[in-house]
Design a protein around this motif. Structure first.
Motif, PDB file in Angstrom:
ATOM      1  N   ALA A  48     -55.568 -20.753 -17.383  1.00 54.78           N
ATOM      2  CA  ALA A  48     -55.216 -21.460 -16.158  1.00 54.78           C
ATOM      3  C   ALA A  48     -53.705 -21.577 -16.003  1.00 54.78           C
ATOM      4  O   ALA A  48     -53.165 -21.435 -14.898  1.00 54.78           O
ATOM      5  N   SER A  49     -53.011 -21.819 -17.111  1.00 53.36           N
ATOM      6  CA  SER A  49     -51.563 -22.004 -17.036  1.00 53.36           C
ATOM      7  C   SER A  49     -50.825 -20.697 -16.770  1.00 53.36           C
ATOM      8  O   SER A  49     -49.653 -20.725 -16.393  1.00 53.36           O
ATOM      9  N   ARG A  50     -51.483 -19.583 -16.937  1.00 56.70           N
ATOM     10  CA  ARG A  50     -50.834 -18.300 -16.663  1.00 56.70           C
ATOM     11  C   ARG A  50     -50.422 -18.190 -15.197  1.00 56.70           C
ATOM     12  O   ARG A  50     -49.479 -17.474 -14.864  1.00 56.70           O
ATOM     13  N   SER A  51     -51.139 -18.912 -14.327  1.00 61.65           N
ATOM     14  CA  SER A  51     -50.833 -18.824 -12.902  1.00 61.65           C
ATOM     15  C   SER A  51     -49.796 -19.862 -12.457  1.00 61.65           C
ATOM     16  O   SER A  51     -49.505 -19.968 -11.270  1.00 61.65           O
ATOM     17  N   LEU A  52     -49.249 -20.636 -13.402  1.00 58.74           N
ATOM     18  CA  LEU A  52     -48.153 -21.536 -13.053  1.00 58.74           C
ATOM     19  C   LEU A  52     -46.888 -20.717 -12.820  1.00 58.74           C
ATOM     20  O   LEU A  52     -46.446 -19.980 -13.709  1.00 58.74           O
ATOM     21  N   PRO A  53     -46.286 -20.785 -11.642  1.00 54.13           N
ATOM     22  CA  PRO A  53     -45.111 -19.953 -11.369  1.00 54.13           C
ATOM     23  C   PRO A  53     -43.874 -20.436 -12.114  1.00 54.13           C
ATOM     24  O   PRO A  53     -43.713 -21.633 -12.381  1.00 54.13           O
ATOM     25  N   ASP A  54     -43.023 -19.498 -12.438  1.00 50.84           N
ATOM     26  CA  ASP A  54     -41.724 -19.793 -13.037  1.00 50.84           C
ATOM     27  C   ASP A  54     -40.711 -19.872 -11.901  1.00 50.84           C
ATOM     28  O   ASP A  54     -40.371 -18.856 -11.288  1.00 50.84           O
ATOM     29  N   TYR A  55     -40.220 -21.074 -11.641  1.00 51.85           N
ATOM     30  CA  TYR A  55     -39.335 -21.271 -10.506  1.00 51.85           C
ATOM     31  C   TYR A  55     -37.898 -20.812 -10.781  1.00 51.85           C
ATOM     32  O   TYR A  55     -37.060 -20.882  -9.878  1.00 51.85           O
TER      33      TYR A  55
END
Length: 838
Positions: A48-55
């Protein structure tokens, strides 16, 4: 003897050994199971955390003409800078997809009528409705109707969305959203038509006239005209207008004995008429402002969800910076400001829908009656693909009045005579939809004069736009208004025969017909979805208005001060005093105040006296920490039910929400309305005092079962909980705890800080429809303006920005709404650089 004892000891030792071994193995199994659970949670979290974007990442992307810088301030609001507008809109599409991909896909699937590909048979009825409305084909045709700059805007936005989808695939970023692991959907490229189709879907969500026509028709079948006007009066004075006898339009045809529609799926795009849309907006001229410049406040009301439908963003366009609330899936700022102009949308309540009863040819059911004889339906087949089931083919039909809707939708079967079908006229069913061009031109406008020119391009989802530039304020209605014949049989209030020429639409009025007001004499404009124009039919705009109570309170707050400030506007936006409570309680309880003999503690009479004593000292403030709002709300609910249940039977469920105008008519006995108090199925004649007392006792009994016997300890906030539910995962056990957001809130159905209650059994006072966006703009110092949303910027439940604004919103706080780049960079959570691929 010794041998026997030794043998017994050996047996005991052996048993102990077995128990020990069992315990050891059970411990190992428990440990292994616990380890597997931890591993499963860890893997789930990792995926799930793989889809957290890197801002803070930099990306090389094709489709850009020059670099784009995306600065995310400390609230994660993206400030998008580019060398041209096309690249800026590209950046908006990119950030929308980064933070709200699932929300965008759900909107697109809904607008295309393809939910069943993800959710199976559960959503077939929804897809059937949307396919018949043909939103997506109409949107595809409308793309070419936009002006050149708007086509570029839509195309660039779509390229930005697709650029992020490409990065998701290239870098295996968890499919882009954690929901897609549970509900697979092909990530097809975003198209310009997708954004226009979502706009048409919003038009459907914000209009309630279709359902109101059905409700009026059903009520007219069971009530006489005077009582019908008691129940359906919208504004003072309108109750004397005849609604007409629905049955008489069809020669006394027999109608099915069917009153209640089945519950709608939470994914259904059309909410009940009580939740069709509401908003507040007001503005004052410089002479009513302490800073000698204009002020504007706006808080659009939509269904609460997690994440909220609103997404804050700033765009640096060639015409200047624009900042406010956007809608993921569309490249526009719907509510916001530039440095020179602010705009706030509210539902205009335009009667933009009509139902037509179409007579079938008895000799040929493929034909319907027109003013010129029978004509063949235009037909088209469509295949609905269903997850885990065989696809189904539906035959869609159109008349000259619009698409034919089957009786399963909106309870149309209840008002369809035998040998007839129902078609829908709706302004959103327009293939020349240039609304996107209107929004783009509004964002580039520098003055109210420019905004009026932009208003000419709006065609669907009629809105009232409250406007303010540095020197003037105004309000204009945008969107197409249907032109009806003066001799229309029902005036558009109930379904009418579609074959009679006078009942048909005669095109649309020109924009110059729409209501407009600039710099009124009083120095301000205000709307709470109240009646804002008084024209006779057919130039009436609408017979149904969304508010009669909030506007009274707002006018008082605006008139109580000679000049206003940003803070006084915020105070009004957060006001929780109910004008309905202040006007109804003296009427309903006038013969109950301080009445009755002393009663023993714990008895219904004693509880009633405690409640009445509390209400007698109450100022109508719907504060979450007080018991009085809960007593009042429960009492009015019980009263509305007792007044209507006897006459309407099952149909009373349609009118279960307390209607202040109806209750006031009954207790003032306007035109004999007090007859509602008598239960016609009993011999005694009940009075309105009897009904008031019985309703209060019933309400107190119900609340006591839920909140205990100590009335003084009840809290409105325990019942009026804001329900920010995830649209899909919120229903999944365990996951719902992580993705749903709950907040104790003030306000109520008729307060400026509006929190529309659900009316559902078990949680009737839950707050489900409120201001997901609040903004206050001060044009003396535009960068001192403020805004906030109800949850947060991210749609990812694992993101720290999933509900980063939720508590601010609950407490009535805001974040800065500044166009100053230095302020955005000062405490940014990340800066993303998009550079053209070499």
């Amino acid at each position: 003897m010794c041998f026997a004892l030794g043998n017994r000891s050996y047996t005991i030792i052996k048993a102990v050994g077995i128990v020990a071994r069992v315990f050891i193995w059970l411990t190992r199994l428990f440990g292994a199971a616990f380890g597997l659970i931890v591993l499963a949670f860890a893997l789930t979290y990792w995926f799930a955390s793989r889809s957290l974007p890197d801002y803070s990442a930099d990306y090389e992307i094709s489709g850009l003409s020059a670099p784009v810088e995306i600065v995310r301030d400390n609230a994660n609001v993206p400030h998008i800078f580019g060398s041209n507008d096309a690249d800026v809109y590209f950046g908006l599409g990119f950030v929308h997809a980064q933070d709200r991909l699932w929300q965008m896909l759900m909107l697109r699937q809904t607008a295309q009528g393809r939910l069943s590909e993800m959710f199976g048979e559960r959503t077939v009825k929804i897809d059937d409705l949307v396919r018949r409305l043909d939103f997506y084909n109409l949107a595809s045709t409308s793309v070419e109707q936009q002006d050149e700059k708007t086509r570029t805007m839509l195309s660039s936005y779509a390229k930005g969305v697709n650029a992020w989808l490409g990065k998701v695939n290239e870098q295996a970023l968890g499919r882009g959203a954690p929901e897609l692991f549970l509900f697979s959907s092909s990530l097809s490229p975003w198209q310009p038509a997708d954004s226009i189709a979502i706009g048409k879907l919003m038009a459907l969500q914000m209009s309630s006239h279709l359902e109101r026509e059905v409700t009026r028709a059903q009520a007219s079948l069971v009530l006489e005209q005077p009582r019908l006007m008691d129940l359906l009066a919208d504004v003072p004075g309108e109750g004397k207008t005849e609604l007409g006898d629905f049955a008489s339009l069809f020669n006394g045809a027999k109608f099915p004995n069917q009153y209640a529609e089945l519950p709608r799926d939470p994914l259904h795009p059309v909410k009940r008429r009580a939740f069709a849309g509401a908003s507040n907006a007001w503005a004052v001229t410089p002479d009513r402002s302490a800073t000698r410049s204009t002020l504007l406040a706006n808080d659009p009301h939509l269904g609460l969800s997690a994440p909220t439908v609103w997404y804050l963003a700033r765009l640096q366009l060639a015409s200047g910076g624009v900042i406010g609330g956007s809608f993921p899936g569309a490249p526009i700022i719907l509510a916001g400001r530039s440095s020179k102009l602010g705009w706030g949308p509210t539902t205009a309540n335009v009667d933009d829908q009509d139902l037509f009863i179409e007579q079938l040819n008895p000799e040929n059911p493929q034909e319907y009656r027109t003013p010129d004889g029978f004509r063949t339906f235009r037909t088209q087949q469509s295949v609905i693909r269903i997850k885990d089931a065989a696809p189904i083919t539906i035959t869609m039909r159109w008349t000259e009045n619009g698409p034919v809707l089957p009786g399963q939708h909106f309870n149309l079967a209840a008002i369809t005579p035998p040998g007839h079908v129902v078609s829908l006229g709706f302004t959103a069913l327009n293939e020349i939809d240039t609304t996107m061009t209107g929004w783009r031109r509004l964002m580039e406008a520098h003055s109210i004069k420019d905004a009026l020119q932009a208003g000419r391009w709006f065609s669907v989802a009629p809105q009232n736009l409250t406007l303010a530039d540095r020197h003037s304020v105004g309000m204009m209605t945008v969107g197409a208004l249907p032109r009806r014949d003066p001799n229309h049989q029902s005036q558009g209030r109930i379904p009418a025969p579609g074959w009679i020429k006078e009942n048909r639409w005669n095109g649309m009025y020109s924009f110059s017909f729409n209501p407009q007001i600039i710099n009124p004499v009083g120095g301000g404009v205000a709307t709470t979805n109240n009646k804002y124009i008084d024209r006779p039919f057919p130039e009436h705009v609408s017979f149904t208005w969304g508010d009669t109570q909030r506007i009274v309170r707002l006018r008082k707050l605006l008139q109580d001060r000679k000049v206003h400030t940003r803070d006084s506007f915020i105070e009004a936006q957060l006001d929780t005093v109910s004008n309905a409570a202040r006007s109804l309680l003296p009427l309903v309880a006038r013969d109950l105040w301080f009445s009755g003999d002393a009663a023993p503690a714990g008895t219904p009479a004693h509880q009633r006296q405690i409640a009445l004593n509390l209400l007698a000292k109450w100022n109508g403030q719907m504060n979450e920490h007080l018991p009085e709002p809960l007593i009042y709300a429960a009492w009015m609910n019980a009263l509305q039910n007792r007044l209507t249940r006897d006459e309407l039977g099952p149909l009373s469920d349609t009118f279960k929400r307390p209607n202040p105008l109806f209750i006031e008519r009954v207790y003032r006995n306007t035109d004999g309305a007090a007859v509602w108090c008598d239960v016609i199925q009993t011999s005694p004649v009940e009075t309105c005092l009897d009904v008031a007392r019985q309703s209060l006792e019933q309400a107190l009994l119900d609340m006591t079962e839920q909140y205990g016997r100590n009335i003084e300890s009840w809290r409105w906030g325990d019942a009026h909980v804001a329900m920010h539910d995830h649209q899909v995962l919120g229903e999944v056990p365990i996951l719902g705890w992580f993705v749903n957001i709950r907040q104790s809130t003030s306000g109520g159905d008729h307060t400026l800080q509006r929190g529309r209650t659900s009316g559902k059994v078990g949680m009737p006072f839950a707050n489900v429809h409120a201001a997901g966006y609040r903004g206050v703009y001060d044009f003396a110092d535009p960068d001192s303006s403020v805004f906030v949303t109800a949850t947060g910027q991210s749609g990812h439940p694992l993101s720290r920005f999933y509900e980063n604004m939720g508590e601010l919103w609950r407490r009535g706080e805001y974040i800065p709404m500044s166009l100053d780049p230095a302020l955005a960079r000062a405490a940014s959570v990340g800066i993303t650089m998009l550079t053209p691929m070499k």
